[in-house]
Design a protein around this motif. Sequence first.
Motif, short mmCIF file in Angstrom:
data_model
loop_
_atom_site.label_atom_id
_atom_site.label_comp_id
_atom_site.label_asym_id
_atom_site.label_seq_id
_atom_site.Cartn_x
_atom_site.Cartn_y
_atom_site.Cartn_z
N PHE A 201 0.17 -13.44 -0.43
CA PHE A 201 -0.37 -14.48 -1.41
C PHE A 201 -1.11 -13.73 -2.53
O PHE A 201 -1.71 -12.51 -2.41
CB PHE A 201 -1.26 -15.47 -0.75
CG PHE A 201 -0.41 -16.31 -0.02
CD1 PHE A 201 -0.10 -16.01 1.19
CD2 PHE A 201 -0.07 -17.72 -0.76
CE1 PHE A 201 0.58 -17.12 2.10
CE2 PHE A 201 0.80 -18.50 0.20
CZ PHE A 201 0.89 -18.49 1.46
N LYS B 197 10.58 -22.64 -4.34
CA LYS B 197 10.89 -21.28 -4.11
C LYS B 197 12.14 -20.61 -4.68
O LYS B 197 13.11 -21.21 -5.11
CB LYS B 197 10.93 -21.34 -2.43
CG LYS B 197 12.13 -22.18 -2.01
CD LYS B 197 12.35 -22.32 -0.29
CE LYS B 197 13.36 -23.28 -0.11
NZ LYS B 197 13.41 -23.48 1.29
N THR C 154 12.37 -9.21 6.36
CA THR C 154 11.80 -9.69 7.39
C THR C 154 11.94 -11.15 7.42
O THR C 154 11.50 -11.76 8.32
CB THR C 154 10.29 -9.47 7.49
OG1 THR C 154 9.61 -9.92 6.36
CG2 THR C 154 9.86 -7.86 7.60
N GLY C 155 13.09 -11.55 6.72
CA GLY C 155 13.39 -13.02 6.66
C GLY C 155 12.19 -13.83 6.03
O GLY C 155 12.08 -14.90 6.39
N ALA C 156 11.44 -12.93 5.21
CA ALA C 156 10.20 -13.73 4.52
C ALA C 156 9.36 -14.20 5.92
O ALA C 156 8.56 -15.30 5.75
CB ALA C 156 10.41 -14.78 3.55
N ASN C 157 9.23 -13.52 6.77
CA ASN C 157 8.50 -13.74 8.18
C ASN C 157 6.94 -13.88 7.70
O ASN C 157 6.27 -14.51 8.58
CB ASN C 157 8.66 -12.72 9.18
CG ASN C 157 8.49 -13.49 10.93
OD1 ASN C 157 8.74 -14.62 10.67
ND2 ASN C 157 8.19 -12.70 11.32
N ASN C 158 6.36 -13.03 6.84
CA ASN C 158 5.27 -13.10 6.55
C ASN C 158 5.16 -13.17 4.92
O ASN C 158 5.70 -12.56 4.31
CB ASN C 158 4.18 -11.82 7.02
CG ASN C 158 4.60 -10.68 6.60
OD1 ASN C 158 5.94 -10.24 6.43
ND2 ASN C 158 3.80 -10.02 6.27
N LEU C 159 4.12 -13.64 4.41
CA LEU C 159 4.09 -13.93 2.90
C LEU C 159 2.82 -13.13 2.46
O LEU C 159 1.78 -13.27 3.19
CB LEU C 159 4.01 -15.43 2.63
CG LEU C 159 5.34 -16.34 3.04
CD1 LEU C 159 5.03 -17.63 2.59
CD2 LEU C 159 6.34 -15.78 2.55
N TYR D 108 11.94 -12.74 -2.11
CA TYR D 108 11.63 -14.21 -1.98
C TYR D 108 10.19 -14.67 -2.49
O TYR D 108 9.35 -14.03 -2.29
CB TYR D 108 11.63 -14.64 -0.36
CG TYR D 108 12.89 -14.37 0.42
CD1 TYR D 108 13.04 -14.54 1.60
CD2 TYR D 108 14.11 -14.29 -0.38
CE1 TYR D 108 14.09 -14.49 2.32
CE2 TYR D 108 15.33 -13.92 0.40
CZ TYR D 108 15.29 -13.96 1.75
OH TYR D 108 16.47 -13.94 2.27
N PHE E 40 15.15 -17.58 -3.96
CA PHE E 40 15.57 -16.71 -2.96
C PHE E 40 16.71 -15.94 -3.86
O PHE E 40 16.74 -14.68 -3.70
CB PHE E 40 16.27 -17.43 -1.83
CG PHE E 40 15.43 -17.74 -0.85
CD1 PHE E 40 15.66 -18.52 0.41
CD2 PHE E 40 13.94 -17.52 -0.89
CE1 PHE E 40 14.45 -18.99 1.18
CE2 PHE E 40 13.05 -17.91 0.20
CZ PHE E 40 13.28 -18.74 1.08
#
Lengths: 115, 114
Positions: A105, A49, A98-103, A32, A51
Motif C-alpha cells: 500500500f 482494480k 504471487t497472484g497478488a497474494n499480498n498487497l 496488479y 489487471f
Amino acid sequence: AQSMTQPDIHITVSEGASLELRCNYSYGATPYLFWYVQSPGQGLQLLLKYFSGDTLVQGIKGFEAEFKRSQSSFNLRKPSVHWSDAAEYFCAVGAIETGANNLFFGTGTRLTVIP
Amino acid sequence: EPEVTQTPSHQVTQMGQEVILRCVPISNHLYFYWYRQILGQKVEFLVSFYNNEISEKSEIFDDQFSVERPDGSNFTLKIRSTKLEDSAMYFCASRWGQANEKLFFGSGTQLSVL
C-alpha cells in the motif's frame, strides 16, 4: 520490490469540483493495481482494480483510474466530488507472480471536501 | 454485500501480554490475510493463509506472531508477548480466489499496548 508512492498527504476540494489523486508504482513487470478507500472507523473498501486490458478502469461511486505504464502511474479521478467522498484513499500494488497474494500500500491521501 | 467481521474493535493490553485478534471471514472464501496499519503509516501486509497453512508472510511476522483457523469459520492472529511497537490497527481480509477476486477487509481491531 514493489512499492507505491502517494505524493499528496492531504487534499482539500470543494464539493462538485473534480478530483485527481496521484499514485506512482514501482514494479518490474505489469502490476496488479488497486485503489481502496477508508472511511473513519471502517475497513478498506475496494474502489477499483486493474489487471490487464483497457487502461482506463471504472470503479464504484463514480471513480475511475488510468494506468499509464510510461509514467508508472495509476491516478484516481472523479469528475464531481460529493461530501461523502471525504475519506482516506490508498493505492496498492500486487505482484502477478504471487497472484497478488499480498498487497503493498501507499501511505494514503486524506481527502477533505468543503461545501 | 457480505462482510468480514473483526472482534474486538478495540483491545488494550499490557506490554508482554498475549493477545488474540479474531476475525470471521466471508463464509465461502479460501484465502485469508492479516494486515496492520501503525498510526500515520502505510497499511502493511503481515501474512496470508490458504489451505490451513501460511502461504506467505512478511518480515514483520516474526516468531511472536501466529495465525490459526481453529474451527473453519474463525481466523485468529495471536501475538505472544506484545511490544509497544505492536500498537496498530489490525485488518483481517479474505477472498474467494487469488488475484482477480475482490479482497474484502474487515473494519479492523485497534490494538493499544501500554
